[in-house]
Scaffold this active site. Structure first.
Site, mmCIF file in Angstrom:
data_model
loop_
_atom_site.group_PDB
_atom_site.id
_atom_site.type_symbol
_atom_site.label_atom_id
_atom_site.label_comp_id
_atom_site.label_asym_id
_atom_site.label_seq_id
_atom_site.Cartn_x
_atom_site.Cartn_y
_atom_site.Cartn_z
ATOM 1 N N HIS A 50 -30.158 -12.676 38.057
ATOM 2 C CA HIS A 50 -29.178 -13.330 37.141
ATOM 3 C C HIS A 50 -29.835 -13.305 35.937
ATOM 4 O O HIS A 50 -31.045 -13.322 35.555
ATOM 5 C CB HIS A 50 -28.661 -14.577 37.484
ATOM 6 N N GLU A 115 -33.032 -16.548 38.240
ATOM 7 C CA GLU A 115 -32.278 -16.625 37.043
ATOM 8 C C GLU A 115 -33.514 -15.978 35.978
ATOM 9 O O GLU A 115 -34.768 -16.609 36.130
ATOM 10 C CB GLU A 115 -32.007 -18.103 36.708
ATOM 11 N N HIS A 157 -26.207 -9.836 39.911
ATOM 12 C CA HIS A 157 -25.199 -10.800 40.144
ATOM 13 C C HIS A 157 -23.550 -10.071 39.923
ATOM 14 O O HIS A 157 -22.736 -10.103 40.705
ATOM 15 C CB HIS A 157 -25.138 -12.061 39.224
#
Length: 270
Positions: A50, A115, A157
């Site tokens: 992500h 992330e 994602h």
């Protein structure tokens, strides 16, 4: 209805999943309370990448730790290459949302979420610093080795939620990861003229396109109608595999790249 003993068992299991020491040797710890138990005995099969899509790394970290937000990830990778672990790899982090890949609908229970600090659309998709990408590669190599995750199951994602998400975006250097045996990539076919398919078209060629995208792993209805869903999936495919032109149109370059990808995936599993 959950009985008292069942509730105690769940609490004890969650206590056992709290992050005490890093799973990745180079990671700092910044534990998030936002995690749960992996469901149905599932273990990590995927790594999902992500971008944070926020102005600062601090803002991202605060959101990933805020119980009211109900979102988290196992790792946060900073622009300078620092790797921060926020959820134990044994636990179910809340990063994927409603998603799908190759029949799996509970991606959170079957994945590890990373992330990557990047403002994304807020700053017109800034480039990822080399140190950051090198850190992502090291982390993914370590995770996939320890969990025996197949190389092509390192995903975006946007791959698993093409109708909702665009991260890590078309500037993410998948070819650099693939060169380090992380993720999958093929050299995209050059842009050129010829027949193309776009929203509003229908027929057997569109059905064939949908079938090929489904074989890759995307969730798509095979009905021969090039509607909003098909356009979203074509966009997601282009963001990952044909990044120099992301427009949701299945042109000759997109279709040739899709053929190349399917052939290479077939060779991986042969």
């Amino acid at each position: 209805m959950v009985g008292q003993s069942d509730g105690q068992d769940i609490v004890q299991e969650l206590e056992g999943l709290k992050l005490i020491q890093p799973d990745f040797a180079g990671a700092e710890l910044d534990p998030s309370p936002n995690f749960g138990v992996r469901k149905d005995g599932k273990t990590p099969r995927f790594v999902i990448l992500h971008y944070t899509g926020l102005e600062t790394a601090q803002e991202a970290a605060e959101i990933l730790k805020d119980p009211a937000r109900e979102v988290s990830a196992h790792y946060l990778v900073h622009e300078d290459g620092r790797i921060v672990q926020m959820v134990s790899e044994q636990a179910r982090a809340w990063h994927a949302g409603k998603s799908f890949w190759k029949g799996e609908t509970d991606i959170n229970s079957a994945s590890i979420g990373i992330e990557i600090v990047n403002a994304g659309v807020l700053q017109d998709f800034p480039a990822y610093p080399l140190k950051q990408i090198e850190a992502v590669i090291r982390l993914c190599q370590d995770i996939t080795m320890r969990h025996q995750i197949e190389q092509h199951f390192v995903l975006a994602h946007s791959d698993i939620a093409p109708d909702r998400k665009i991260d890590p975006g078309q500037n993410f250097p998948w070819e650099r990861l693939h060169a380090a045996d992380v993720g999958h990539y093929v050299e995209p076919a050059p842009i050129k003229g010829g027949r193309f398919f776009a929203r509003g078209e229908s027929g057997q060629p569109v059905e064939a396109l949908q079938s090929m995208l489904a074989l890759v792993g995307y969730q798509i209805t095979i009905d021969g109608m090039f509607g909003e869903e098909t356009e979203s999936v074509v966009n997601a495919f282009q963001r990952h595999f044909r990044r120099h032109k992301v427009d949701g149109v299945a042109d000759v370059s997109t279709i040739e790249t899709l053929y190349k990808l399917l052939f290479s995936l077939k060779n991986l599993t042969a």
